[in-house]
Design a protein around this motif. Structure first.
Motif, PDB file in Angstrom:
ATOM      1  N   PRO A 103      17.717 -26.881  -4.501  1.00  0.00           N
ATOM      2  CA  PRO A 103      17.932 -25.559  -3.909  1.00  0.00           C
ATOM      3  C   PRO A 103      17.093 -25.263  -2.671  1.00  0.00           C
ATOM      4  CG  PRO A 103      16.610 -25.387  -5.906  1.00  0.00           C
ATOM      5  CD  PRO A 103      17.030 -26.816  -5.801  1.00  0.00           C
ATOM      6  N   THR A 104      16.198 -26.155  -2.301  1.00  0.00           N
ATOM      7  CA  THR A 104      15.200 -25.849  -1.275  1.00  0.00           C
ATOM      8  C   THR A 104      15.795 -25.391   0.059  1.00  0.00           C
ATOM      9  OG1 THR A 104      14.079 -27.728  -2.287  1.00  0.00           O
ATOM     10  CG2 THR A 104      12.971 -26.649  -0.462  1.00  0.00           C
ATOM     11  N   GLY A 105      16.891 -25.981   0.488  1.00  0.00           N
ATOM     12  CA  GLY A 105      17.434 -25.587   1.788  1.00  0.00           C
ATOM     13  C   GLY A 105      18.516 -24.536   1.703  1.00  0.00           C
ATOM     14  N   ALA A 106      18.781 -23.994   0.484  1.00  0.00           N
ATOM     15  CA  ALA A 106      19.830 -22.987   0.265  1.00  0.00           C
ATOM     16  C   ALA A 106      21.199 -23.504   0.730  1.00  0.00           C
ATOM     17  CB  ALA A 106      19.473 -21.671   0.974  1.00  0.00           C
TER      18      ALA A 106
ATOM     19  N   ARG B   2      22.599 -17.058  -9.739  1.00  0.00           N
ATOM     20  CA  ARG B   2      22.693 -18.249  -8.884  1.00  0.00           C
ATOM     21  C   ARG B   2      22.157 -17.941  -7.501  1.00  0.00           C
ATOM     22  NH1 ARG B   2      26.536 -21.873 -11.371  1.00  0.00           N
ATOM     23  NH2 ARG B   2      25.723 -22.010 -13.478  1.00  0.00           N
TER      24      ARG B   2
ATOM     25  N   TRP C 151      12.418 -26.107 -10.818  1.00  0.00           N
ATOM     26  CA  TRP C 151      12.004 -24.769 -10.390  1.00  0.00           C
ATOM     27  C   TRP C 151      12.110 -23.824 -11.585  1.00  0.00           C
ATOM     28  CZ3 TRP C 151      14.384 -22.853  -5.112  1.00  0.00           C
ATOM     29  CH2 TRP C 151      13.902 -23.648  -4.066  1.00  0.00           C
TER      30      TRP C 151
ATOM     31  N   ARG D 195      13.372 -12.193  -6.580  1.00  0.00           N
ATOM     32  CA  ARG D 195      13.648 -13.493  -7.189  1.00  0.00           C
ATOM     33  C   ARG D 195      12.524 -14.439  -6.753  1.00  0.00           C
ATOM     34  NH1 ARG D 195      15.762 -16.032 -11.436  1.00  0.00           N
ATOM     35  NH2 ARG D 195      17.101 -17.802 -10.973  1.00  0.00           N
TER      36      ARG D 195
ATOM     37  N   LEU E 181      12.272 -14.118   3.216  1.00  0.00           N
ATOM     38  CA  LEU E 181      11.881 -15.144   2.248  1.00  0.00           C
ATOM     39  C   LEU E 181      10.581 -15.837   2.671  1.00  0.00           C
ATOM     40  CD1 LEU E 181      14.942 -14.742   1.578  1.00  0.00           C
ATOM     41  CD2 LEU E 181      14.985 -17.151   0.926  1.00  0.00           C
TER      42      LEU E 181
ATOM     43  N   TYR F   9       8.766 -19.422   1.864  1.00  0.00           N
ATOM     44  CA  TYR F   9       8.691 -20.756   1.261  1.00  0.00           C
ATOM     45  C   TYR F   9       7.239 -21.191   1.363  1.00  0.00           C
ATOM     46  CZ  TYR F   9      13.826 -21.170   1.644  1.00  0.00           C
ATOM     47  OH  TYR F   9      15.185 -21.003   1.523  1.00  0.00           O
TER      48      TYR F   9
ATOM     49  N   LEU G  96       8.431 -20.027  -4.040  1.00  0.00           N
ATOM     50  CA  LEU G  96       9.375 -19.325  -3.163  1.00  0.00           C
ATOM     51  C   LEU G  96       9.454 -17.857  -3.569  1.00  0.00           C
ATOM     52  CD1 LEU G  96      11.735 -19.134  -1.084  1.00  0.00           C
ATOM     53  CD2 LEU G  96      13.247 -19.991  -2.874  1.00  0.00           C
TER      54      LEU G  96
ATOM     55  N   TYR H 251      10.227 -18.153  -7.518  1.00  0.00           N
ATOM     56  CA  TYR H 251      10.278 -19.490  -8.116  1.00  0.00           C
ATOM     57  C   TYR H 251       8.936 -20.191  -7.958  1.00  0.00           C
ATOM     58  CZ  TYR H 251      15.432 -19.125  -7.474  1.00  0.00           C
ATOM     59  OH  TYR H 251      16.745 -18.742  -7.481  1.00  0.00           O
TER      60      TYR H 251
ATOM     61  N   GLY I 129      21.547 -17.098  -3.392  1.00  0.00           N
ATOM     62  CA  GLY I 129      21.523 -15.786  -2.763  1.00  0.00           C
ATOM     63  C   GLY I 129      21.561 -15.775  -1.247  1.00  0.00           C
ATOM     64  N   VAL I 130      21.588 -16.942  -0.606  1.00  0.00           N
ATOM     65  CA  VAL I 130      21.547 -16.981   0.858  1.00  0.00           C
ATOM     66  C   VAL I 130      22.872 -17.522   1.395  1.00  0.00           C
ATOM     67  CG1 VAL I 130      20.407 -17.998   2.874  1.00  0.00           C
ATOM     68  CG2 VAL I 130      19.043 -17.317   0.894  1.00  0.00           C
TER      69      VAL I 130
ATOM     70  N   SER J 139      11.867 -14.885  -3.009  1.00  0.00           N
ATOM     71  CA  SER J 139      13.172 -14.502  -2.503  1.00  0.00           C
ATOM     72  C   SER J 139      13.532 -13.140  -3.087  1.00  0.00           C
ATOM     73  CB  SER J 139      14.196 -15.577  -2.867  1.00  0.00           C
ATOM     74  OG  SER J 139      15.462 -15.261  -2.340  1.00  0.00           O
ATOM     75  N   LEU J 140      14.739 -12.714  -2.869  1.00  0.00           N
ATOM     76  CA  LEU J 140      15.127 -11.375  -3.289  1.00  0.00           C
ATOM     77  C   LEU J 140      16.639 -11.282  -3.418  1.00  0.00           C
ATOM     78  CD1 LEU J 140      15.192  -9.100  -0.171  1.00  0.00           C
ATOM     79  CD2 LEU J 140      14.517 -11.475  -0.030  1.00  0.00           C
ATOM     80  N   ARG J 141      17.085 -10.255  -4.093  1.00  0.00           N
ATOM     81  CA  ARG J 141      18.511  -9.951  -4.152  1.00  0.00           C
ATOM     82  C   ARG J 141      18.809  -8.619  -3.482  1.00  0.00           C
ATOM     83  NH1 ARG J 141      18.525 -14.281  -4.820  1.00  0.00           N
ATOM     84  NH2 ARG J 141      19.360 -15.676  -6.397  1.00  0.00           N
TER      85      ARG J 141
HETATM   86  C1  PHB Z   1      17.362 -17.600  -4.198  1.00  0.00           C
HETATM   87  O1  PHB Z   1      17.176 -16.460  -3.785  1.00  0.00           O
HETATM   88  O2  PHB Z   1      17.752 -17.798  -5.357  1.00  0.00           O
HETATM   89  C2  PHB Z   1      17.086 -18.746  -3.295  1.00  0.00           C
HETATM   90  C3  PHB Z   1      16.846 -18.520  -1.953  1.00  0.00           C
HETATM   91  C4  PHB Z   1      16.582 -19.567  -1.109  1.00  0.00           C
HETATM   92  C5  PHB Z   1      16.563 -20.862  -1.599  1.00  0.00           C
HETATM   93  C6  PHB Z   1      16.818 -21.101  -2.938  1.00  0.00           C
HETATM   94  C7  PHB Z   1      17.079 -20.030  -3.793  1.00  0.00           C
HETATM   95  O3  PHB Z   1      16.297 -21.902  -0.759  1.00  0.00           O
END
Ligand code: PHB
Length: 391
Positions: free
Chosen positions: A293-296, A44, A185, A220, A199, A201, A210, A222, A46-47, A212-214
């Motif tokens: 999910p765009t704005g976290a 799920r 996504w 991660r 990140l 975008y 996008l 998208y 991450g921010v 992103s990372l963990r």
């Molecule tokens: C994610 O890392 O899964 C993520 C990060 C920022 C977003 C959405 C998803 O806006």
């Protein structure tokens, strides 16, 4: 069995609330329909915004988050072959977000519940709230063939969009606001170093992407895809080829590619159910509202619900004051709608809308050009991204 607060749903919202209440001497029982392994297998968000991190500290479960979570003071918006950095720290007077997976913080919360002897019941089937409009609500459920009942003062529904909680409010008392988007996504998790420490975008004529990372070893990524696409239709190679194509060249070239360890498609939708309470039932998180999910904002908006509900329950039990519970829905919704507005705005800004007219396409480009040229507009973006205040 009897408890003070019966909680439905063992995701981050329900666990956080039960942990916070427990520390203040208020009893809870938490019912989760899946096994713990199942819940912890879901990839799920991450921010985390500042307010979420504060709640984790108050719940005494922040230790690993502080150690392993990454503080991010900015992110990039990529467009037209270049990327611009949004300096969250400078634009908000020193605020930032923490990148730490929802899966990890859920694990931390389960461990904390175990340590304190919290009552968390997994594999609870057919969970049903009863008599929520009365002073004596109760929950029934089944464990295998064994039927059980929990009498409680209050029921809190943290059981997500498809959960039973919202559905147990009579429809004539509920108003629903909804918007669906004509795309989803496609997300890939891969054990590779992320292409960027912050990140990215990206908006592109082929669609949004996008990066992103963990962690420093877990990426991660998208891409926006039509709703008709399936996960099976996308090989890892095709995914990364499309992702790179939507990124500036230097980013695409720097990207290290590896096999996916998770791949899924999530449709984008906005949803709000009002009110967020009925009698002695209170809804929190995805049970009451969904954002793209765009704005976290998803997990973070759930956290503000929990903040309001936690304080309202404290006021009830410790001070005999019910104003917080009576005002919960209105207070939570005021912030929920700001999260809706921001998520909608970021979604509209960065995605490709197949039915947009040339006029709308020009407006979208102008919106981005204006944003990137205006410190005031950037400050508004940053203020929302790091999280509006709870109070
Ligand atoms: C994610 O890392 O899964 C993520 C990060 C920022 C977003 C959405 C998803 O806006």
């Amino acid at each position: 069995m009897r408890t003070q607060v019966g909680i439905i749903g063992g995701g981050p919202s329900g666990l956080l609330l039960s942990q916070l209440l427990h520390l203040r001497g208020i009893e809870t029982v938490l019912l989760e329909k899946h096994s713990r392994d199942y819940v912890l297998g879901r990839i799920r968000a991450g921010v985390l915004e500042h307010g979420f991190a504060e709640l984790m500290r108050e719940a005494q479960v922040a230790e690993r988050m502080e150690r392993e979570g990454q503080v991010h003071e900015g992110f990039f918006i990529a467009h037209d072959g270049v990327r611009d950095r949004v300096d969250l720290h400078a634009l908000t007077g020193g605020k930032s977000v923490i990148v730490y997976g929802q899966t990890e913080l859920t694990r931390d919360l389960y461990e904390a519940r175990d340590r304190l002897g919290g009552r968390v019941i997994h594999n609870a089937e057919d969970v049903t709230p009863h008599d929520i409009a009365t002073q004596r609500p109760y929950l029934t459920y089944r464990l295998g063939r064994q039927a059980a009942r929990i009498d409680c003062d209050f029921v809190v529904g943290c059981d997500g969009f498809h959960g039973v909680s919202r559905q147990s409010i009579p429809p004539e008392h509920l108003q629903v606001f909804e918007r669906t988007y004509p795309f989803g996504w496609l997300g890939v998790l891969s054990r590779t170093p992320p292409v960027s420490p912050e990140l990215i975008y990206a908006t592109h004529e082929r669609g949004f992407a996008l990066c992103s990372l963990r962690s420093s070893t877990l990426s991660r990524y998208y891409i926006q895809v039509p709703l008709s696409d399936t996960v099976e239709a996308w090989s890892d190679e095709e995914f990364f080829q499309e992702l790179r194509c939507r990124l500036p060249e230097d980013v695409a070239r720097a990207m290290i590619i590896g096999p996916s360890i998770e791949k899924s498609i999530a449709p984008l939708r906005s949803f709000v159910a009002e009110p967020m309470s009925f009698g002695r039932l209170f809804l929190a998180g995805d049970a009451a509202h969904i954002v793209p999910p765009t704005g976290a904002r998803g997990l973070n908006t759930a956290a503000s619900d929990i903040y309001y509900l936690y304080h309202a329950l404290l006021d009830h039990y410790l001070n005999g004051d019910d104003r917080g519970l009576e005002g919960y829905s209105q207070r939570a919704l005021a912030r929920v709608w700001k999260g809706q507005r921001f998520s909608w705005w970021m979604t509209m800004l960065l995605h490709r809308f197949p039915d947009n007219t040339p006029y709308e396409q020009r407006l979208q480009r102008t919106e981005l050009a204006y944003l990137l040229s205006s410190q005031q507009a950037l400050a508004s973006l940053a203020e929302n991204y790091v999280g509006l205040p709870f109070a």
